[in-house]
Scaffold this active site. Structure first.
Site: not given
Length: 368
Positions: A252, A307
């Site tokens: 991320h 996600e």
């Protein structure tokens, strides 16, 4: 000093949320996100973001009643949606419908009632358009179900399972708010002009529509599909790493350690082991992927991001990929409206400068 995209520039003070990328923490109004998802409902956390404190029983019941009361789509919005071409994408549909809500009695001063109404309307808009596209009768909202249960019910026409409701509710709590992202900034910029809440929310929706911000986790779904067909997580993941491919759903740009949202989603999925094959597959794939990433990329600290588990949840509830970003929008409306309210409390219009990079010409003379 010029900073493209305003990256790293502090533009506002906020008490709504805090992101600590180094420590892997996401905090809503002083509470760590994992504590909230493990103990509280969507409605309770929404109340926290709007009002700054968790609700007591009476306050919670009042909020639930208001959300239920505002689920019905006004006739004028239904009429507008009925006349839109069917090739209009869902985010544009939401943007148009919410903008049309501005014909109601909205003054420039944003209110909590407006925030609740907009949050309540978005799931109904999504479901109304979905059924119109599919040529099926619209499933009217229920007055007996919670916010997330009602969303799933309107989509499918059936009461959702406990596992699916809890998984999606956890995801939607985690996506209520995430600092000064692009869409939240858009909302605050519009609100700073003393425009109304509907206009500010519409700005945010338009920003979320862009694939660099609200893009769906379709690549993660492709990975899960491939692993399920192959029957071996290790075989597929090792093959991708051997070929130098990026493993989608891991790492991320903000969190340099564990993504706290992924941690919270994993904790919820562990409570639901055995209740859905896609959720079970996600847990297996994560375990294998983390082991292999450490083998192939030692010291990189590539952990699961939100996600990854979001994709598993969307597969489990059989959500069409076209509804991923709209569902994200349905939850983020809470965060946007919280920021719009906060902006109005101590407002200064946003007016950044730009650096001129064009030419300077001598005085133009006109030939006689």
């Amino acid at each position: 000093m010029m900073q493209k995209g305003l990256k790293g520039i502090v533009a506002a003070e906020t008490a709504i949320s805090h992101i600590d990328g180094t420590e892997g923490k996401l905090i809503y109004r002083g509470y760590e996100i994992g504590d909230l998802t493990s103990r509280f409902s969507f409605e309770e956390v929404a109340y926290l973001l709007w009002f700054g404190e968790l609700p007591d029983d009476e306050q919670l019941q009042n909020l639930k009643s208001e959300l239920i009361r505002n689920r019905e789509l006004p006739l004028h919005i239904k009429n507008i949606l009925n006349h839109l071409p069917k090739d209009v994408d869902m985010m544009s549909v939401i943007r148009t419908a919410i903008s049309a809500e501005g014909v109601s009695n909205y003054g420039w001063k944003p209110t909590f009632s407006q925030a609740i109404r907009l949050t309540s309307l978005v799931p109904t808009i999504i479901c109304y358009w979905t059924h119109r596209l599919n040529g099926k009768p619209f499933v009217e909202p229920s007055s007996e179900l919670s916010h997330v249960e009602n969303y799933l019910y309107m989509l499918t026409g059936a009461i959702p399972t406990k596992a699916h409701t809890q998984a999606l509710e956890t995801y939607m709590i985690l996506t209520l708010e995430h600092g000064m992202n692009a869409s939240t900034f858009s909302a605050r910029v519009t609100a700073s002009t003393e425009s109304d809440m509907v206009s500010a929310a519409t700005s945010a929706i338009g920003t979320m529509k862009g694939p660099l911000h609200g893009g769906a986790p379709s690549a993660v779904i492709d990975l899960l599909d491939e692993i399920r067909k192959a029957g071996s997580a290790e075989q597929v993941i090792r093959g991708k790493l051997e070929n130098g491919q990026k493993l989608m759903g891991f790492g991320h740009r903000v969190y340099k350690t564990h993504d706290p949202r992924a941690v919270a989603l994993k904790a919820k999925l562990l409570e639901l082991v055995g209740e859905d094959e896609w959720l079970d597959l996600a847990l297996e794939v994560e375990k294998t992927a983390i082991t292999l990433l450490e083998e192939y990329k030692p010291g990189r600290a590539l952990y699961t991001n939100v996600e990854f588990y979001a994709a598993a949840i969307m597969k489990a509830i059989e959500l069409d990929p076209a509804l991923f970003t709209p569902t994200f929008t349905a939850s983020r409306m809470v965060g946007w409206t919280a920021h719009i309210l906060e902006q109005a409390e101590d407002n200064t219009i946003y007016r950044p400068q730009s650096v001129y990079t064009g030419n300077f010409h001598d005085k133009v003379t006109v030939n006689e």
